[in-house]
Design an enzyme around this catalytic site. Structure first.
Site, PDB file in Angstrom:
ATOM      1  CD  GLU A 108      -2.662   1.402   2.475  1.00 15.89           C
ATOM      2  OE1 GLU A 108      -3.686   0.709   2.560  1.00 15.89           O
ATOM      3  OE2 GLU A 108      -2.297   2.203   3.362  1.00 15.89           O
ATOM      4  NE  ARG A 114     -18.349   4.027   6.849  1.00 14.49           N
ATOM      5  CZ  ARG A 114     -18.586   4.011   8.139  1.00 14.49           C
ATOM      6  NH1 ARG A 114     -19.747   3.574   8.590  1.00 14.49           N
ATOM      7  NH2 ARG A 114     -17.664   4.428   9.002  1.00 14.49           N
TER       8      ARG A 114
HETATM    9  P1  FAD Z   1     -18.309  -0.938   5.339  1.00 15.63           P
HETATM   10  O1  FAD Z   1     -18.081  -2.338   4.915  1.00 15.63           O
HETATM   11  O2  FAD Z   1     -19.385  -0.181   4.650  1.00 15.63           O
HETATM   12  O3  FAD Z   1     -18.598  -0.949   6.892  1.00 15.63           O
HETATM   13  C1  FAD Z   1     -18.853   0.272   7.591  1.00 15.63           C
HETATM   14  C2  FAD Z   1     -19.642  -0.027   8.854  1.00 15.63           C
HETATM   15  O4  FAD Z   1     -20.959  -0.502   8.528  1.00 15.63           O
HETATM   16  C3  FAD Z   1     -19.000  -1.125   9.707  1.00 15.63           C
HETATM   17  O5  FAD Z   1     -19.225  -0.803  11.035  1.00 15.63           O
HETATM   18  C4  FAD Z   1     -19.755  -2.357   9.306  1.00 15.63           C
HETATM   19  O6  FAD Z   1     -19.735  -3.328  10.329  1.00 15.63           O
HETATM   20  C5  FAD Z   1     -21.159  -1.811   9.034  1.00 15.63           C
HETATM   21  N1  FAD Z   1     -21.835  -2.614   7.998  1.00 15.63           N
HETATM   22  C6  FAD Z   1     -21.770  -2.436   6.672  1.00 15.63           C
HETATM   23  N2  FAD Z   1     -22.514  -3.356   6.025  1.00 15.63           N
HETATM   24  C7  FAD Z   1     -23.049  -4.154   6.992  1.00 15.63           C
HETATM   25  C8  FAD Z   1     -23.886  -5.305   6.968  1.00 15.63           C
HETATM   26  N3  FAD Z   1     -24.381  -5.787   5.829  1.00 15.63           N
HETATM   27  N4  FAD Z   1     -24.206  -5.896   8.151  1.00 15.63           N
HETATM   28  C9  FAD Z   1     -23.725  -5.409   9.321  1.00 15.63           C
HETATM   29  N5  FAD Z   1     -22.938  -4.309   9.407  1.00 15.63           N
HETATM   30  C10 FAD Z   1     -22.597  -3.691   8.264  1.00 15.63           C
HETATM   31  N6  FAD Z   1     -10.120   4.795   4.424  1.00 15.63           N
HETATM   32  C11 FAD Z   1      -9.968   5.861   3.584  1.00 15.63           C
HETATM   33  O7  FAD Z   1     -10.560   6.903   3.823  1.00 15.63           O
HETATM   34  N7  FAD Z   1      -9.155   5.791   2.483  1.00 15.63           N
HETATM   35  C12 FAD Z   1      -8.466   4.668   2.164  1.00 15.63           C
HETATM   36  O8  FAD Z   1      -7.737   4.637   1.157  1.00 15.63           O
HETATM   37  C13 FAD Z   1      -8.594   3.524   3.023  1.00 15.63           C
HETATM   38  N8  FAD Z   1      -7.961   2.369   2.750  1.00 15.63           N
HETATM   39  C14 FAD Z   1      -8.172   1.263   3.554  1.00 15.63           C
HETATM   40  C15 FAD Z   1      -7.566   0.052   3.212  1.00 15.63           C
HETATM   41  C16 FAD Z   1      -7.766  -1.084   3.988  1.00 15.63           C
HETATM   42  C17 FAD Z   1      -7.118  -2.387   3.589  1.00 15.63           C
HETATM   43  C18 FAD Z   1      -8.575  -1.002   5.168  1.00 15.63           C
HETATM   44  C19 FAD Z   1      -8.776  -2.223   6.030  1.00 15.63           C
HETATM   45  C20 FAD Z   1      -9.183   0.191   5.520  1.00 15.63           C
HETATM   46  C21 FAD Z   1      -8.996   1.343   4.711  1.00 15.63           C
HETATM   47  N9  FAD Z   1      -9.626   2.556   5.003  1.00 15.63           N
HETATM   48  C22 FAD Z   1      -9.459   3.644   4.176  1.00 15.63           C
HETATM   49  C23 FAD Z   1     -10.447   2.696   6.209  1.00 15.63           C
HETATM   50  C24 FAD Z   1     -11.943   2.352   5.999  1.00 15.63           C
HETATM   51  O9  FAD Z   1     -12.513   3.248   5.074  1.00 15.63           O
HETATM   52  C25 FAD Z   1     -12.641   2.440   7.339  1.00 15.63           C
HETATM   53  O10 FAD Z   1     -12.131   1.442   8.183  1.00 15.63           O
HETATM   54  C26 FAD Z   1     -14.162   2.435   7.366  1.00 15.63           C
HETATM   55  O11 FAD Z   1     -14.575   2.650   8.723  1.00 15.63           O
HETATM   56  C27 FAD Z   1     -14.816   1.108   6.993  1.00 15.63           C
HETATM   57  O12 FAD Z   1     -14.781   0.920   5.675  1.00 15.63           O
HETATM   58  P2  FAD Z   1     -15.450  -0.386   5.035  1.00 15.63           P
HETATM   59  O13 FAD Z   1     -15.098  -0.315   3.624  1.00 15.63           O
HETATM   60  O14 FAD Z   1     -15.105  -1.616   5.779  1.00 15.63           O
HETATM   61  O15 FAD Z   1     -17.000  -0.053   5.268  1.00 15.63           O
END
Ligand code: FAD
Length: 351
Positions: free
Chosen positions: A30, A120
């Site tokens: 990354e 997200r």
């Molecule tokens: P989601 O999957 O949408 O989850 C968000 C919340 O909603 C969680 O609490 C989840 O439990 C809940 N949720 C969603 N769908 C459901 C469901 N069907 N049932 C129950 N609960 C649900 N952030 C940035 O801003 N820029 C980046 O470039 C970036 N890169 C990242 C790279 C990696 C590998 C990781 C692990 C994280 C990165 N992040 C980045 C951080 C990330 O955006 C945050 O951790 C954010 O809080 C969660 O994103 P998500 O895509 O998992 O969201």
């Protein structure tokens, strides 16, 4: 295949078509876009050194560490045009309408990007998560949008359909070995979210940082029990710099084990010999973690580089995954070290 009967995504678990050797675990990095123009040459030198490890892909953050749609796009475009690396563009739902996101996806696709990490994203530190009024609420909705945009493009252009058949779109998502403290969710809730992302068309997942192989193994076991079948790639941070680990803990909500910090904190950050010794210890601990997750069945390792090649490449070399990267002693430059006499370098121990 297009039309209403087309599958949500054309191939099962498409992974980017990078240069990595096929007979080893996947290796990926990354990067974040340079914070200012002055940082760009240094980042590019890092990219070139990381390329020697023949990574399967390099992911580029979006909206994190001050990056924006523009800076992410610039770095992804340069990686595509000037290297043989496969970039994965991170995308988030933060502060964007569905129309904005569609336009951004179209721009990336027009430039030849075929791999995305759909997230997200997080709100600013002092606010709780609120989707844009015309935006998307979750990463799984963004995965769906990516698949929709690709399907529409294929339906409207035979050239796009050929491109999709030969270079399928690859969509990665995030997973959380200990739940997502930043979003206030438990591991079980995040496994439910991961299943939703898989159903929306995700090909594989990359985990948040973690410090013990057990957390990763437990996440994978829970996810498999829940019906998640996509590969889950462990995200590993080199444990050479305690200040960085503390900062990452603040940003992610993932605590650094006190025992790890104690071991790293005994070294004097102002003494070059101590810094080098700390680097060797941190690398060895990272190698142990990499070996443990690979022994436990992980498909590869994704390294959080923080735009530094030395710790990442030393970690890979220690784990026997270094590819063509030059040997460690040519790379490790301890800060403020006086000119050293020619000596035999200390190899990074692997046990
Ligand atoms: P989601 O999957 O949408 O989850 C968000 C919340 O909603 C969680 O609490 C989840 O439990 C809940 N949720 C969603 N769908 C459901 C469901 N069907 N049932 C129950 N609960 C649900 N952030 C940035 O801003 N820029 C980046 O470039 C970036 N890169 C990242 C790279 C990696 C590998 C990781 C692990 C994280 C990165 N992040 C980045 C951080 C990330 O955006 C945050 O951790 C954010 O809080 C969660 O994103 P998500 O895509 O998992 O969201």
């Amino acid at each position: 295949m297009t039309g209403p009967d087309a599958p949500a995504h054309p191939t099962e678990h498409a992974v980017p078509d990078g240069l990595g050797a096929v007979d080893r675990p996947t290796v990926s990095f990354e990067l974040f876009p340079p914070r200012n123009p002055d940082a760009a040459p240094r980042l590019w030198s890092t990219v070139q050194r990381l390329a020697a490890a023949r990574p399967d892909f390099v992911s580029v953050t979006y909206g994190a560490s001050g990056s924006t749609r523009t800076t992410t796009r610039q770095l992804v475009r340069r990686l595509l045009r000037e290297t043989s690396l496969t970039p994965i563009a991170h995308l988030t739902c933060v502060a964007s309408s569905r129309a904005d996101l569609t336009a951004t996806i179209e721009e990336f696709l027009d430039e030849g990007v075929r791999s995305f990490l759909a997230l997200r994203g997080d709100p600013p530190a002092d606010r709780s998560w609120e989707p844009h009024p015309e935006g998307l609420p979750t990463a799984s909705a963004l995965v769906e949008l990516l698949r929709d945009v690709e399907r529409r493009r294929c339906a409207s252009s035979p050239a796009q359909a050929v491109r999709a058949a030969t270079r399928p779109l690859s969509v990665a998502v995030a997973a959380f070995p200990r739940g997502n403290a930043g979003a206030g969710s438990t591991r079980e809730q995040d496994v439910a979210a991961l299943l939703a992302k898989q159903r929306a068309g995700a090909d594989f997942a990359i985990t948040q940082v973690f410090y013990d192989a057990g957390s990763y193994a437990e996440l994978v076991a829970l996810a498999r029990d829940a019906g998640v079948t996509i590969p889950i790639l462990p995200g590993i941070i080199p444990t050479t710099d305690p200040a960085r680990l503390r900062r990452v803990a603040e940003l992610t909500g993932v605590p650094v084990p006190a025992s790890l910090l104690e071991r790293l904190d005994v070294f004097d950050p102002g003494d070059p010999a101590d810094v080098a010794a700390r680097h060797r210890l941190g690398t060895r601990l990272g190698v142990d973690l990499v070996n443990a997750v690979l022994d436990g069945g992980a498909p590869g390792v994704h390294l959080y580089t923080f735009n530094q090649h030395g710790p990442a490449l030393d970690l890979l070399e220690g784990a026997g995954l270094g590819g063509d990267a030059p040997s460690a002693h040519l790379r490790v430059d301890p800060p403020r070290a006086p000119a050293a006499p020619a000596t035999t370098p200390t190899p990074v121990p692997t046990t």
